[in-house]
Design a protein around this motif. Sequence first.
Motif, PDB file in Angstrom:
ATOM      1  N   GLU A   1       0.830  -1.204   0.000  1.00 28.89           N
ATOM      2  CA  GLU A   1       0.000   0.000   0.000  1.00 28.89           C
ATOM      3  C   GLU A   1       0.865   1.254   0.000  1.00 28.89           C
ATOM      4  OE1 GLU A   1      -2.576  -0.467   3.323  1.00 28.89           O
ATOM      5  OE2 GLU A   1      -3.853  -1.935   2.298  1.00 28.89           O
ATOM      6  N   ARG A   2       1.950   1.246   0.758  1.00 28.50           N
ATOM      7  CA  ARG A   2       2.844   2.403   0.800  1.00 28.50           C
ATOM      8  C   ARG A   2       3.492   2.628  -0.568  1.00 28.50           C
ATOM      9  NH1 ARG A   2       8.155   2.323   4.084  1.00 28.50           N
ATOM     10  NH2 ARG A   2       7.209   0.359   4.617  1.00 28.50           N
ATOM     11  N   ALA A   3       3.878   1.556  -1.229  1.00 24.86           N
ATOM     12  CA  ALA A   3       4.471   1.675  -2.564  1.00 24.86           C
ATOM     13  C   ALA A   3       3.454   2.227  -3.567  1.00 24.86           C
ATOM     14  CB  ALA A   3       4.996   0.322  -3.031  1.00 24.86           C
ATOM     15  N   GLU A   4       2.202   1.790  -3.458  1.00 24.43           N
ATOM     16  CA  GLU A   4       1.176   2.307  -4.355  1.00 24.43           C
ATOM     17  C   GLU A   4       0.905   3.783  -4.100  1.00 24.43           C
ATOM     18  OE1 GLU A   4      -2.109  -0.307  -3.744  1.00 24.43           O
ATOM     19  OE2 GLU A   4      -1.358  -1.787  -5.171  1.00 24.43           O
ATOM     20  N   GLU A   5       0.893   4.201  -2.828  1.00 19.93           N
ATOM     21  CA  GLU A   5       0.697   5.615  -2.507  1.00 19.93           C
ATOM     22  C   GLU A   5       1.852   6.456  -3.040  1.00 19.93           C
ATOM     23  OE1 GLU A   5       0.277   5.691   1.704  1.00 19.93           O
ATOM     24  OE2 GLU A   5      -1.737   4.820   1.666  1.00 19.93           O
ATOM     25  N   ASP A   6       3.083   5.963  -2.890  1.00 26.02           N
ATOM     26  CA  ASP A   6       4.244   6.676  -3.419  1.00 26.02           C
ATOM     27  C   ASP A   6       4.167   6.797  -4.936  1.00 26.02           C
ATOM     28  OD1 ASP A   6       5.241   6.989  -0.902  1.00 26.02           O
ATOM     29  OD2 ASP A   6       6.721   5.369  -1.053  1.00 26.02           O
ATOM     30  N   ARG A   7       3.761   5.723  -5.584  1.00 20.80           N
ATOM     31  CA  ARG A   7       3.636   5.753  -7.042  1.00 20.80           C
ATOM     32  C   ARG A   7       2.596   6.773  -7.484  1.00 20.80           C
ATOM     33  NH1 ARG A   7       0.707   0.986  -8.851  1.00 20.80           N
ATOM     34  NH2 ARG A   7      -0.997   2.353  -8.311  1.00 20.80           N
ATOM     35  N   ASP A   8       1.442   6.804  -6.805  1.00 17.16           N
ATOM     36  CA  ASP A   8       0.394   7.763  -7.149  1.00 17.16           C
ATOM     37  C   ASP A   8       0.855   9.195  -6.919  1.00 17.16           C
ATOM     38  OD1 ASP A   8      -1.225   5.640  -7.828  1.00 17.16           O
ATOM     39  OD2 ASP A   8      -2.314   5.646  -5.914  1.00 17.16           O
ATOM     40  N   ARG A   9       1.551   9.433  -5.822  1.00 16.77           N
ATOM     41  CA  ARG A   9       2.041  10.780  -5.517  1.00 16.77           C
ATOM     42  C   ARG A   9       3.055  11.233  -6.555  1.00 16.77           C
ATOM     43  NH1 ARG A   9       6.468  12.267  -2.927  1.00 16.77           N
ATOM     44  NH2 ARG A   9       6.837  10.166  -2.172  1.00 16.77           N
ATOM     45  N   LEU A  10       3.982  10.361  -6.911  1.00 20.16           N
ATOM     46  CA  LEU A  10       4.988  10.709  -7.909  1.00 20.16           C
ATOM     47  C   LEU A  10       4.368  10.887  -9.297  1.00 20.16           C
ATOM     48  CD1 LEU A  10       7.897   8.393  -6.770  1.00 20.16           C
ATOM     49  CD2 LEU A  10       7.735  10.862  -6.510  1.00 20.16           C
TER      50      LEU A  10
ATOM     51  N   ALA B   1       1.377  12.040  -9.869  1.00 22.99           N
ATOM     52  CA  ALA B   1       0.730  13.354  -9.844  1.00 22.99           C
ATOM     53  C   ALA B   1       1.761  14.458 -10.047  1.00 22.99           C
ATOM     54  CB  ALA B   1      -0.012  13.546  -8.526  1.00 22.99           C
ATOM     55  N   ILE B   2       2.928  14.330  -9.430  1.00 20.57           N
ATOM     56  CA  ILE B   2       3.991  15.326  -9.621  1.00 20.57           C
ATOM     57  C   ILE B   2       4.427  15.356 -11.081  1.00 20.57           C
ATOM     58  CG2 ILE B   2       6.397  15.862  -9.056  1.00 20.57           C
ATOM     59  CD1 ILE B   2       5.810  14.773  -6.223  1.00 20.57           C
ATOM     60  N   LEU B   3       4.612  14.190 -11.688  1.00 17.67           N
ATOM     61  CA  LEU B   3       5.013  14.138 -13.092  1.00 17.67           C
ATOM     62  C   LEU B   3       3.947  14.727 -14.011  1.00 17.67           C
ATOM     63  CD1 LEU B   3       6.693  10.625 -13.332  1.00 17.67           C
ATOM     64  CD2 LEU B   3       7.785  12.836 -13.560  1.00 17.67           C
ATOM     65  N   ASP B   4       2.676  14.481 -13.692  1.00 19.01           N
ATOM     66  CA  ASP B   4       1.600  15.048 -14.501  1.00 19.01           C
ATOM     67  C   ASP B   4       1.600  16.567 -14.434  1.00 19.01           C
ATOM     68  OD1 ASP B   4       0.794  12.558 -15.329  1.00 19.01           O
ATOM     69  OD2 ASP B   4      -0.817  12.381 -13.838  1.00 19.01           O
ATOM     70  N   ARG B   5       1.826  17.126 -13.251  1.00 20.21           N
ATOM     71  CA  ARG B   5       1.885  18.592 -13.122  1.00 20.21           C
ATOM     72  C   ARG B   5       3.061  19.158 -13.905  1.00 20.21           C
ATOM     73  NH1 ARG B   5       0.561  17.643  -7.576  1.00 20.21           N
ATOM     74  NH2 ARG B   5       2.764  17.871  -7.059  1.00 20.21           N
ATOM     75  N   GLU B   6       4.214  18.516 -13.820  1.00 23.00           N
ATOM     76  CA  GLU B   6       5.381  18.992 -14.566  1.00 23.00           C
ATOM     77  C   GLU B   6       5.155  18.872 -16.069  1.00 23.00           C
ATOM     78  OE1 GLU B   6       8.839  16.927 -13.261  1.00 23.00           O
ATOM     79  OE2 GLU B   6       8.831  17.884 -11.280  1.00 23.00           O
TER      80      GLU B   6
END
Length: 92
Positions: A52-61, A63-68
């Motif tokens: 679950e922590r790995a999936e949350e990290d993946r989703d957060r990263l 989102a950052i890539l999408d904004r960039e």
Amino acid sequence: MGTADMVNLEKWLPLAEKYGLSVVLSFILLLFVGMVVRMIVRGDLVPRSMLERAEEDRDRLQAILDREREGFMNPLLDMVKHLKQDYTSKND
């Protein structure tokens, strides 16, 4: 050793005598590796909290890539739209 272990050992020893100890041990190792691969594929070896922590990290990263990507692509898209407008106005 318990009696069950002794019975299992008695069953394996004739095979070791017949085929050789290395063949029997390699067969046991192959079964063990197969079980570990099966556990990895099914997800039994990874604790749920780590997954679950790995999936949350993946989703957060992501989102950052999408904004960039959005910040980088907007000026490029505007430039392409202006190029298309200029090209069509010259051809008319």
